[in-house]
Scaffold this active site. Structure first.
Site, short mmCIF file in Angstrom:
data_model
loop_
_atom_site.label_atom_id
_atom_site.label_comp_id
_atom_site.label_asym_id
_atom_site.label_seq_id
_atom_site.Cartn_x
_atom_site.Cartn_y
_atom_site.Cartn_z
N ASP A 184 15.80 -21.81 21.91
CA ASP A 184 16.18 -21.02 21.31
C ASP A 184 15.30 -20.37 19.93
O ASP A 184 14.83 -21.32 19.21
CB ASP A 184 17.76 -20.97 20.58
CG ASP A 184 18.24 -19.79 19.84
OD1 ASP A 184 18.28 -18.97 20.15
OD2 ASP A 184 18.38 -20.13 18.54
N GLU B 133 15.04 -16.71 25.86
CA GLU B 133 15.96 -15.49 25.87
C GLU B 133 14.79 -14.37 26.20
O GLU B 133 13.95 -14.60 25.56
CB GLU B 133 16.52 -15.31 24.34
CG GLU B 133 17.76 -16.27 24.35
CD GLU B 133 18.33 -16.10 22.80
OE1 GLU B 133 19.58 -15.76 22.46
OE2 GLU B 133 17.42 -16.23 21.87
N ASP C 235 21.43 -23.38 16.34
CA ASP C 235 20.47 -23.06 17.22
C ASP C 235 20.50 -24.22 18.41
O ASP C 235 20.12 -23.79 19.48
CB ASP C 235 19.00 -23.24 16.33
CG ASP C 235 19.08 -22.32 15.21
OD1 ASP C 235 19.36 -21.09 15.55
OD2 ASP C 235 18.60 -22.60 14.27
#
Length: 397
Positions: free
Chosen positions: A189, A273, A366
């Site tokens: 992340d 992501e 996170d």
């Protein structure tokens, strides 16, 4: 300009003499002049007009210009032709949708040129830490032999950054980093406060200037704002600021290289992501008719994202772990509980704390998002999306 999407460079620090610097700066001026002429030619094109000249026609025009103007003829034809070749490739990348339109190059900011047709005898090693490279009309220029020169490199680029440092970069396609081949996975992340959080509970932060360095940079910027345009004092202040900013950029690039190599070696599958970093870091100023809101806050966020090296981090991972990087949708990854899979935006109590209001699971926000990314990637690769990630919180790979 990039040679190809998979191309990488091995950079070396050049150690030119004062006379060699003057010749290389002349090469940079010629390359920038030819590039800007090509930009101007294509900028005049409008629908209904004749097509702008292509690379072959531009080379013919360059030959005519070199025959007419002695100052241009005194430079290297290789440097000037490769500036046109770079522009042609940049234009092709723009029409392919992978890059933006080629724009003007500015003195002091875009200083560099490319040499092709490099022979094995054009690079030689003098000692353990020193080598030499042959540059047209410059001669043999020494550089720091910090690593082995890549074999088979047929071109290199010479650049000068805003701090006045000269670099030599050989273009080559490196071999991907081998993974452990044990089926291990990791979710990553990317954030602002924490540059990269792993589902193994590791929190990685890109290095920044120290407190004293940041204070000195702020003082220099304030002095620069009070200095007179074109003065020697202003030139000296800009050089000092550039050296500090170059030091911070070098630290960030080194961090990216070390972290991405470590991840490519430790894990077989790396989940990220799928973020459009370029769109996320656009300015919020708007226009005079429709000015933007919270411009200063958005500017600070954009700077923090760039300092965390989101784009370079993903790009280097995909180059080093070719075929092993999985991009997932970022939707609700920070709001979903990685234990019970419940989505609740109120569960993220702060930037660093996540506490699920359904099952009571508590973790770093996170790290929780990284676990969700890993689970989603497992579902995309054929596993069950509800199954736990291969590397759990705190577990060693």
């Amino acid at each position: 300009m990039p040679l190809c999407n998979l191309a990488c460079v091995s950079r070396y620090r050049l150690r030119p003499t004062s006379a060699q610097v003057n010749v290389m700066l002349e090469h940079c001026r010629h390359a920038r002049f030819v590039w800007n002429l090509a930009v101007e030619q294509h900028g005049h094109w409008r629908p209904g007009r004749r097509a702008a000249p292509a690379f072959i026609e531009q080379c013919r025009q360059l030959s005519e210009a070199r025959a007419e103007f002695p100052w241009l003829r005194s430079g290297s034809a290789v440097v000037q032709q490769q500036a046109l070749r770079d522009f042609s490739r940049s234009l092709a990348n723009f029409f392919n949708g992978t890059h933006g339109r080629p724009t003007w190059r500015k003195a002091g900011r875009h200083e560099g040129f490319r040499i092709v047709g490099v022979k094995p005898d054009d690079v030689r090693r003098l000692s353990r830490r020193t080598g030499e490279v042959k540059i047209p009309k410059v001669g043999w220029v020494r550089f720091c032999w910090s690593r082995a020169v890549p074999e088979g490199a047929r071109s290199f680029r010479v650049t000068c950054d805003r701090a006045g440092r000269w670099h030599l970069a050989f273009a080559h396609i490196p071999d991907p980093v081998r993974g452990p081949a044990d089926g291990s996975s990791v979710g990553v992340d990317r954030g602002v406060t924490v540059s990269a959080a792993l589902c193994t509970a590791e929190l990685l932060c890109a290095p920044r200037l120290s407190r004293k360095e940041a204070e000195r940079l702020l003082r220099l910027q304030r002095r620069l704002a009070r200095s007179r345009s074109g003065s020697r004092r202003r030139t000296k202040l800009k050089a000092q600021i550039a050296r500090l900013e170059a030091r911070a950029a070098d630290r960030r690039r080194d961090w990216v290289e070390q972290v991405t190599t470590d991840l490519a070696r430790r894990f077989d599958r790396i989940a990220l992501e799928d973020l459009n970093v370029m769109a996320m870091t656009r300015s919020a100023r708007g226009t005079r008719a429709a000015p933007g809101r919270n411009v200063s806050q958005k500017s600070g966020l954009n700077k923090a994202i760039r300092n965390s090296m989101w784009g370079a981090f993903a790009r280097r991972l995909e180059q080093k772990a070719a075929g092993r990087v999985v991009r997932v949708s970022p939707a609700f990854t920070s709001q979903r509980c990685s234990e019970c899979r419940t989505v609740d935006r109120k569960s993220r109590e702060s930037q660093a704390r996540f506490r699920c209001r359904s099952c009571g699971y508590t973790d770093n926000a996170d790290v929780n998002a990284a676990r969700n990314i890993c689970v989603i990637a497992a579902g995309q690769c054929g596993g069950s999306e509800g199954s736990p990630p291969a590397v759990g919180r705190g577990d060693e790979p």
